[in-house]
Structure formats: structure tokens, C-alpha cells
Write a protein that holds these residues in place. Structure first.
Motif, short mmCIF file in Angstrom:
data_model
loop_
_atom_site.label_atom_id
_atom_site.label_comp_id
_atom_site.label_asym_id
_atom_site.label_seq_id
_atom_site.Cartn_x
_atom_site.Cartn_y
_atom_site.Cartn_z
N LEU A 1 32.94 47.24 53.49
CA LEU A 1 33.62 48.41 52.92
C LEU A 1 34.54 49.05 53.95
CD1 LEU A 1 33.56 50.04 50.20
CD2 LEU A 1 32.02 51.63 51.36
N MET A 2 34.08 49.12 55.20
CA MET A 2 34.90 49.70 56.26
C MET A 2 36.14 48.84 56.54
SD MET A 2 33.18 52.35 56.64
CE MET A 2 31.72 52.54 55.61
N LEU A 3 35.97 47.52 56.48
CA LEU A 3 37.11 46.62 56.68
C LEU A 3 38.15 46.82 55.58
CD1 LEU A 3 35.64 43.16 57.75
CD2 LEU A 3 37.22 44.58 59.05
N ALA A 4 37.68 46.89 54.34
CA ALA A 4 38.61 47.07 53.22
C ALA A 4 39.35 48.39 53.36
CB ALA A 4 37.85 47.00 51.90
N ALA A 5 38.63 49.44 53.72
CA ALA A 5 39.26 50.76 53.87
C ALA A 5 40.27 50.75 55.00
CB ALA A 5 38.19 51.81 54.11
N ALA A 6 39.91 50.16 56.13
CA ALA A 6 40.80 50.13 57.29
C ALA A 6 42.06 49.32 57.00
CB ALA A 6 40.08 49.54 58.49
N ALA A 7 41.94 48.33 56.10
CA ALA A 7 43.08 47.48 55.76
C ALA A 7 43.92 48.08 54.63
CB ALA A 7 42.59 46.09 55.36
N CYS A 8 43.72 49.36 54.36
CA CYS A 8 44.51 50.12 53.38
C CYS A 8 44.18 49.81 51.93
CB CYS A 8 46.02 49.93 53.61
SG CYS A 8 46.58 50.45 55.25
N PHE A 9 43.03 49.21 51.68
CA PHE A 9 42.57 49.05 50.31
C PHE A 9 41.75 50.28 49.94
CE2 PHE A 9 43.16 44.67 51.80
CZ PHE A 9 43.99 44.18 50.80
N ASP A 10 41.60 50.52 48.64
CA ASP A 10 40.86 51.69 48.17
C ASP A 10 39.37 51.35 48.09
OD1 ASP A 10 39.83 53.93 46.99
OD2 ASP A 10 41.01 53.80 45.15
N PRO A 11 38.54 51.89 48.99
CA PRO A 11 37.12 51.54 48.98
C PRO A 11 36.39 52.04 47.75
CG PRO A 11 37.52 53.35 50.51
CD PRO A 11 38.87 52.86 50.06
N GLN A 12 36.95 53.04 47.07
CA GLN A 12 36.29 53.59 45.89
C GLN A 12 36.23 52.59 44.74
OE1 GLN A 12 37.07 58.16 45.56
NE2 GLN A 12 38.94 57.27 46.39
N GLU A 13 37.04 51.54 44.83
CA GLU A 13 36.99 50.49 43.81
C GLU A 13 35.70 49.67 43.90
OE1 GLU A 13 38.73 49.49 41.19
OE2 GLU A 13 40.06 51.24 41.36
N ALA A 14 34.91 49.88 44.98
CA ALA A 14 33.64 49.17 45.10
C ALA A 14 32.65 49.58 44.01
CB ALA A 14 33.02 49.42 46.48
N ILE A 15 32.73 50.82 43.56
CA ILE A 15 31.76 51.32 42.57
C ILE A 15 31.97 50.65 41.21
CG2 ILE A 15 30.78 53.35 41.48
CD1 ILE A 15 30.42 53.12 44.57
N PRO A 16 33.18 50.74 40.62
CA PRO A 16 33.37 50.02 39.35
C PRO A 16 33.23 48.51 39.48
CG PRO A 16 35.46 50.95 40.15
CD PRO A 16 34.37 51.53 40.99
N LEU A 17 33.52 47.97 40.68
CA LEU A 17 33.33 46.54 40.89
C LEU A 17 31.88 46.15 40.63
CD1 LEU A 17 33.95 43.67 42.06
CD2 LEU A 17 33.39 44.63 44.30
N TRP A 18 30.95 46.88 41.25
CA TRP A 18 29.55 46.51 41.10
C TRP A 18 29.00 46.86 39.73
CZ3 TRP A 18 27.27 42.87 43.40
CH2 TRP A 18 27.71 42.47 44.66
N GLU A 19 29.64 47.80 39.06
CA GLU A 19 29.29 48.02 37.66
C GLU A 19 29.67 46.81 36.83
OE1 GLU A 19 31.40 51.61 36.86
OE2 GLU A 19 29.80 52.93 37.60
N ARG A 20 30.85 46.26 37.10
CA ARG A 20 31.27 45.05 36.39
C ARG A 20 30.42 43.85 36.78
NH1 ARG A 20 36.31 47.45 37.66
NH2 ARG A 20 36.72 45.99 39.38
N MET A 21 30.03 43.78 38.06
CA MET A 21 29.16 42.69 38.50
C MET A 21 27.84 42.71 37.73
SD MET A 21 30.31 40.63 40.92
CE MET A 21 31.28 40.46 42.43
N GLY A 22 27.31 43.91 37.53
CA GLY A 22 26.08 44.04 36.76
C GLY A 22 26.26 43.59 35.33
N GLN A 23 27.39 43.93 34.75
CA GLN A 23 27.68 43.50 33.38
C GLN A 23 27.87 42.00 33.31
OE1 GLN A 23 31.14 45.85 32.50
NE2 GLN A 23 30.00 47.80 32.41
N ALA A 24 28.53 41.43 34.34
CA ALA A 24 28.78 39.99 34.36
C ALA A 24 27.49 39.18 34.43
CB ALA A 24 29.68 39.63 35.54
N SER A 25 26.46 39.75 35.07
CA SER A 25 25.18 39.04 35.16
C SER A 25 24.44 39.05 33.84
CB SER A 25 24.31 39.66 36.25
OG SER A 25 23.86 40.95 35.86
N GLY A 26 24.87 39.91 32.91
CA GLY A 26 24.24 39.97 31.59
C GLY A 26 22.79 40.39 31.63
#
Length: 295
Positions: free
Chosen positions: A230-255
């Protein structure tokens, strides 16, 4: 009338259930020696970890390269000219560029200096045609992202979180740690076999080891990779807050098919989301400090 006890020859040293406890004690002593003599401080996490001193970063790199060469022969690599392949390579380049700064900052938090093993890595990243929702980074810097991850990630910010996580596994030498843990487990299996344990007893002991040590250790590594990634993504100018909906989608993808957390090598998505939410203020600070130009 005297009771007939029979010949006790051959049962000396045997305990309850016919187990040679002295064998177990000897192995326990050696395992303890191995444990304490191979514990090292990890500057990036501030924790003591088990890494067999005979396993060097060059050894890990060689194993990673071997696996990478085998992968190239068995998987369908998306051509570099493909827009998704180019995007993945660009994300990787931005993350890799920030490793020195993030490593130094994390190590400084623990009063230590970063090892910078990334300087020896020969970085490469490929996009692989597959429905798997997965990505990995081998020791030595060889990375793969599966096309099945793209629709779940949905955007470059989320993809950077995943790729940062995988890069971190290599930086923290989690592969060497797992090999060292496996050596401990093998010691236990050898001790059980030589002590006279039957198959059922061995299975019970290894189950206790798995649930009590191996699985929690693996989940801890995932949590460590989540944080630094997460720190690497943030330092590289990506939005770290996208990690939250990502893992929500990961949970949905696992069914809902994921095993209970206590029997898994990974934290469940809910636990991950809680941990990432707690880390978000720190990630935003890293973004503010290391992202020279918001993109």
C-alpha cells in the motif's frame, strides 16, 4: 502365582503409546537451536523473522529465475504491444522506482537501515492470458499478472495495490522464510517418524502445527505485504484508497467460497479491509511525501 510380564527387551526408552520421548526431546533441542541461530531482524517490518542463513538472496533469485523460465514455456504470454500489457509494465515501473524511498522510510521507523536487495533484482513483468484472478512476484523481480485480475481490479490504482503487494513478498524475502519454516516442519515429521508415532498421531501433531503456527505465519506475511504494498502504491502516485473497494470486489469474486480464516493462508477480505482502513492515514502521508506530482 507370579504374573507373567513378558520380555521387556526392545521397549526401553519407550513411553506411553510406544513413543520414544527421548527422540522427540533431541529433535526439539535441535529445532530450538535452529530457530534461535537463524532469527534475524527485518528492517522493513521491525520484526524478528526466521531465515536460514544458508539461503542467500542469490539462491532465491536463482530459484525464481528457474520458475520464471518454466512459466515462459507453459503459459500464454500476452504480447508487449497489447495495451493491457503496456499498462501493467508502466505500473510496475512506477512502483519499482519508489522502492528505495519507501524501504528507507519503513526501516527508519524501526531505527534500522534498509537492505535494498532490490538492487540485485533483474526486473521483468509479463501479462499472462488466464482467467485466474492472480498475480505474483518471484524472488529476483520476475513478475506476472493474469488477465483475470483486470476486470476485478477495474483501474490502475487497484492494480498497483495488488502489484505492490506482490513486489513486497519478494522484498521481504517471504520465500526464504517459508523455506525455513518448511525445514522446521520437516524436522518435526522426521522426529515423529523416528520416535515411533503412528500415522494418526503424526497427522494430529502436524494439524496442531499447521493451525497453531504455519497458517497464522502465512497470514502475517500477507498482512505485511498489504502494508508495504500500500505504501509503494501511494508513493508511486496511485490512490491507496482504491484498496478498499478492490478487496470488496475480491470478496465478491470468490463467491463466498473462501475457507474460514483460521484454516487459510490468507486473511479474509473483511479482515484485510479493516487493516487497510487503519493504514490509510499512513498511506496518504506516504503519497504526500513521495509522490512529487499527483497523477
Amino acid at each position: 502365582m507370579n504374573m507373567q510380564y513378558g520380555n521387556q527387551q526392545g521397549r526401553r526408552g519407550m513411553g506411553f503409546g510406544g513413543i520414544r520421548w527421548w527422540v522427540l526431546l533431541l529433535f526439539a533441542g535441535y529445532a530450538a537451536y535452529y530457530w534461535f541461530s537463524n532469527r534475524v531482524d527485518d528492517p522493513l517490518t521491525g520484526e524478528k523473522v526466521l531465515i536460514d542463513q544458508s539461503i542467500t538472496p542469490d539462491d532465491e533469485k536463482a530459484l525464481g529465475l528457474q520458475a520464471w523460465n518454466e512459466l515462459q514455456q507453459t503459459e500464454q504470454i500476452v504480447p508487449p504491444s497489447d495495451p493491457n500489457a503496456r499498462a501493467v509494465k508502466e505500473i510496475a515501473a512506477r512502483l519499482i522506482a519508489k522502492i528505495p524511498q519507501v524501504s528507507d522510510a519503513l526501516a527508519a521507523e524501526h531505527g534500522m537501515q534498509a537492505p535494498h536487495i532490490e538492487k540485485t533484482f533483474d526486473w521483468d513483468v509479463n501479462l499472462i492470458q488466464s482467467e485466474q484472478v492472480n498475480a505474483f512476484c518471484l524472488p529476483g523481480g520476475k513478475m506476472a499478472v493474469y488477465t483475470g485480475l483486470i476486470p476485478v481490479a477495474q483501474n490502475n490504482n487497484a492494480m498497483a495495490v495488488v502489484m505492490g503487494h506482490e513486489i513486497t513478498h519478494a522484498l521481504l524475502r517471504h520465500g526464504a522464510q517459508r523455506m525455513s519454516e518448511q525445514k522446521l516442519a520437516q524436522m518435526g515429521q522426521m522426529a515423529g517418524a523416528m520416535s515411533g508415532m503412528d500415522q494418526q498421531q503424526m497427522q494430529a501433531v502436524m494439524a496442531v502445527y499447521g493451525y497453531g503456527r504455519a497458517l497464522p505465519y502465512a497470514r502475517k506475511q500477507e498482512t505485511q505485504a498489504d502494508e508495504m504494498g500500500l505504501m509503494l502504491a501511494a508513493a508511486a502516485c496511485f490512490d491507496p484508497q482504491e484498496a478498499i473497494p478492490l478487496w470488496e470486489r475480491m470478496g465478491q469474486a470468490s463467491g463466498g467460497q473462501a475457507p474460514p480464516e483460521f484454516s487459510s493462508t490468507h486473511p479474509n477480505p473483511g479482515t484485510r479491509i479493516q487493516n487497510l482502513q487503519a493504514l490509510m492515514p499512513k498511506a496518504m502521508e506516504y503519497r504526500k511525501k513521495f509522490c512529487e506530482t499527483a497523477q
